[in-house]
Design a protein around this motif. Structure first.
Motif, mmCIF file in Angstrom:
data_model
loop_
_atom_site.group_PDB
_atom_site.id
_atom_site.type_symbol
_atom_site.label_atom_id
_atom_site.label_comp_id
_atom_site.label_asym_id
_atom_site.label_seq_id
_atom_site.Cartn_x
_atom_site.Cartn_y
_atom_site.Cartn_z
ATOM 1 N N PHE B 38 19.218 -20.249 13.251
ATOM 2 C CA PHE B 38 20.118 -19.371 13.994
ATOM 3 C C PHE B 38 20.234 -18.059 13.217
ATOM 4 O O PHE B 38 19.893 -18.004 12.033
ATOM 5 N N ALA B 40 22.502 -16.398 11.797
ATOM 6 C CA ALA B 40 23.295 -16.361 10.565
ATOM 7 C C ALA B 40 22.677 -17.198 9.448
ATOM 8 O O ALA B 40 23.201 -17.224 8.334
ATOM 9 N N HIS B 206 34.486 -17.879 26.929
ATOM 10 C CA HIS B 206 33.350 -18.791 26.859
ATOM 11 C C HIS B 206 33.450 -19.754 25.674
ATOM 12 O O HIS B 206 33.011 -20.886 25.770
ATOM 13 N N ALA B 207 33.987 -19.247 24.557
ATOM 14 C CA ALA B 207 34.132 -20.047 23.330
ATOM 15 C C ALA B 207 32.851 -20.756 22.897
ATOM 16 O O ALA B 207 32.829 -21.978 22.753
ATOM 17 N N THR B 209 30.150 -22.280 20.374
ATOM 18 C CA THR B 209 30.391 -22.824 19.030
ATOM 19 C C THR B 209 29.919 -21.846 17.964
ATOM 20 O O THR B 209 30.556 -21.675 16.934
ATOM 21 N N GLU B 210 28.783 -21.195 18.205
ATOM 22 C CA GLU B 210 28.318 -20.151 17.288
ATOM 23 C C GLU B 210 28.904 -18.825 17.760
ATOM 24 O O GLU B 210 28.719 -18.434 18.917
ATOM 25 N N THR B 211 29.601 -18.121 16.881
ATOM 26 C CA THR B 211 30.203 -16.851 17.301
ATOM 27 C C THR B 211 29.133 -15.756 17.406
ATOM 28 O O THR B 211 28.041 -15.877 16.851
ATOM 29 N N VAL B 258 20.198 -19.334 20.470
ATOM 30 C CA VAL B 258 21.585 -18.978 20.755
ATOM 31 C C VAL B 258 22.435 -20.245 20.668
ATOM 32 O O VAL B 258 22.158 -21.215 21.364
ATOM 33 N N GLY B 259 23.445 -20.204 19.815
ATOM 34 C CA GLY B 259 24.300 -21.376 19.645
ATOM 35 C C GLY B 259 25.411 -21.435 20.671
ATOM 36 O O GLY B 259 26.593 -21.470 20.349
ATOM 37 N N GLY B 260 25.024 -21.431 21.920
ATOM 38 C CA GLY B 260 25.989 -21.417 23.021
ATOM 39 C C GLY B 260 26.289 -19.994 23.436
ATOM 40 O O GLY B 260 26.504 -19.119 22.590
ATOM 41 N N ARG B 291 36.034 -16.514 14.334
ATOM 42 C CA ARG B 291 36.438 -17.288 15.519
ATOM 43 C C ARG B 291 37.555 -16.564 16.266
ATOM 44 O O ARG B 291 37.580 -16.522 17.495
#
Lengths: 160, 455
Positions: B38, B40, B206-207, B209-211, B258-260, B291
């Protein structure tokens, strides 16, 4: 800022680092040691993406100070497969489509591993309870629960 | 899952090699072993951390910005304000010729929502960037703000966004998107019942998990590699090119993991300023939402208000539908003019109605700019439409599913936007749904087909 020496075993290898006092284990693993399998989703202990196993217990690496891990034995998802052979949990997550974006997956697998280490044949409710600290936003919990149950079954078959 | 091959048997292809076959996802082995990279997960020596100074006010004029104390803070390397951004005013959809440019990369003279980016601080550590950001002094003159769409449309309401000149998006069709089909007033006059209801929704986060965030590496020769979790790679590349006034050939974007996202990562917010930071310092830069920022700053699904008036006959036919839709864009357009437009296309629903009248407004307020999210512009509309359908069925004492069979569009029907219906298959879906849900309908509905009528 004071640097603190810390030594621990990570996935079977000895690690020794100097970290700033107050550094989280998550930062130490990701930024100093280079194991990026624990993910930082919330940095406040609510999403579970950073879950690792410390001395057999499931822990949130974003809330664990690296300096408190001296002498500990730490496992992360990146160390789970041996000689390129996937761990039954990894195989089950792969086969049952229990990963979509993959961001929560390492934390989920760690939570599931602690469960299966203590309870090799868990009930569905026990799986749900064990994963309750890990948030998934896209795969959906049902395939993940199925993956853990599948891995438990394949473990018990291997043992038989 | 059982495939019902009796449906569309004469147009069905059964010699497909991929469809219907299970295939492993190419990214799953990386996910289960923790090897998937990812954005980061890239960590470069000497990497700087970017933190934003954000507006504490919903609407305010910026009298002055004083960065002198922040610059002295240990670890601070660079502080950026609006004057550092080559082309500071932009809008995402300009790339498909939808303007005007109405949003600033860093606020210039005014802030229009609480949380708007004003000053970017680049420092050696995240903590130093945070502490320095707290030392930036911005002198605001607070202005009256408007948070309600109907208030915003009233004469004399505070003007949210000067780049528009009024608190609604000006389409080429005027102050709203319009659909006109048949004679809706005549339809109401001839209807047995008329039902008008209003529906509204809140913004939805959307929240993931990955910002949201990116990591930028200067490659020398004035070229930059940007690792990002954008869901809109080419919008990001092209818009960054415009904002930084740099040819796209100097910008190398690496994404795809993309983490979500759920539509929450299609806006071009973090990349231009992070690349600018890397350009001006010559060092790698990471800009990652905390977050808290993800929940408060990232653009949510728009709040909407939908007013639906339907004329219905005792036998179940809907004969007229009038819809007024309002989409709360917040302070800037982002994808909202498009969302409101999609609503205009969607409000007839999957139903054949002879008289339709639709107006949809994209309204500016001093709220967090809204943008894309999973079917934005139509999901809230569908909620409203289907609740309305149930109410209509109840009004005439008809089974709600049978009521939908009567009105469902079928191949050959003319839709309100004068596009003939093709490949609807809606009747067949509802037949299967009635079986799956064990919701019996009269035999005549099970004998219907969407396939033949008039085609």
């Amino acid at each position: 800022m004071a640097k603190v020496p810390v030594q621990f075993t990570l996935n079977g290898s000895e690690k020794a680092e100097f970290v700033d006092s107050g550094t989280t284990l998550l930062h130490a693993l990701r930024d100093k040691i280079g194991d990026t399998s624990p993910k930082g989703g919330c940095h406040q202990g609510t999403c579970g993406a950073c879950s690792v196993i410390i001395d057999g217990e499931l822990r949130l690496s974003c809330l664990t100070l690296a300096e408190t891990c001296n002498g500990a034995t730490i496992s992360t998802t990146s160390g789970l497969s041996e000689s390129g052979v996937l761990h039954p949990l990894q195989r089950a997550f792969l086969d049952t489509f229990a990963t979509q974006c993959g961001f929560c997956t390492p934390g989920m697998i760690m939570a599931a591993k602690v469960l299966l280490d203590h309870t090799p044949n868990p009930s569905r409710d026990e799986v749900i309870e064990a994963l309750s600290g890990n948030i998934c936003r896209c795969t959906g919990y049902e395939p993940i629960i199925q993956a853990v149950l599948t891995a438990a079954r394949s473990n018990s078959q291997n043992a038989a | 899952m059982e495939l019902r091959k009796s449906y569309f048997a004469d147009v069905r292809k059964d010699d497909l090699h991929e469809i219907g076959q299970p295939r492993p996802r190419s990214d799953s082995p990386g996910h289960v072993t923790g090897k998937t990279a990812f954005f980061a997960d890239r960590n470069f020596p000497g990497m700087l951390h970017l933190k934003m100074v954000r507006s504490p006010h919903h609407h305010a004029r910026i009298r002055s910005i004083d960065t002198s104390e922040a610059e002295k803070h240990p670890g601070v390397v660079k502080i950026l304000t609006a004057k550092d951004v080559p082309h500071n005013v932009y809008t995402i959809l300009i790339l498909i010729q939808i303007g005007p440019e109405d949003e600033t990369v860093l606020a210039d003279g005014k802030v229009r929502w609480k949380g708007e980016a004003v000053v970017a601080v680049l420092a050696e550590t995240e903590r130093a960037a945070q502490e320095a950001a707290a030392k930036v002094k911005v002198d605001y003159e607070v202005l009256p703000a408007v948070f309600d769409m109907e208030e915003a449309l009233k004469p004399g309401a505070p003007l949210v966004n000067e780049y528009h000149g009024q608190n609604y998006y000006l389409y080429d069709s005027g102050e709203c998107r319009k659909v006109r089909f048949g004679d809706v007033e005549a339809g109401f006059a001839g209807a047995d019942h008329v039902l008008e209801q209003s529906y509204q929704s809140s913004p939805i986060e959307h929240a993931p998990t990955e910002t949201t965030g990116c990591v930028v590496m200067p490659e020398g020769n004035d070229r930059f590699t940007c690792y990002t979790n954008t869901q809109a790679m080419f919008f990001t590349l092209d818009n960054t090119s415009i904002i930084l006034q740099m040819p796209g050939s100097k910008l190398h974007f690496v994404g795809g993991t993309v983490g979500g996202g759920f539509g929450g990562k299609v806006d071009v917010i973090v990349e231009p300023i992070a690349i600018l930071g890397a350009k001006l310092t010559g060092r790698p830069v990471c800009f990652i939402y905390s977050r808290e920022e993800e929940m408060q700053i990232s653009s949510p699904r728009a709040a909407e208000k939908v007013v639906i008036k339907d004329g219905v006959m005792k036998d179940g036919r809907i004969v007229a539908r009038k819809v007024t839709g309002y989409t709360d864009a917040g302070a800037y357009s982002r994808h909202s003019p498009y969302g409101a437009q999609k609503g205009a296309g969607h409000y007839p629903g999957p139903y054949t109605i002879p008289n339709v009248w639709i107006d949809t407004y994209c309204v500016y307020t001093n709220r967090t700019p809204s943008s894309a999210m999973r079917g934005f512009g139509v999901t809230i509309g569908d909620f409203a439409l289907e609740v309305q359908m149930d109410k209509l069925a109840r009004l005439i004492g008809m089974d709600p599913l049978e009521f939908r069979f009567i009105n469902a569009y079928r191949d050959g029907d003319m839709k309100a936007h004068r596009q003939p219906t093709e490949g609807a298959a809606l009747i067949e879906c509802m037949q299967e749904a009635s079986r799956a849900a064990n919701w019996p309908v009269a035999e005549k509905y099970l004998a219907m087909s969407s396939y033949v009528k008039g085609a």
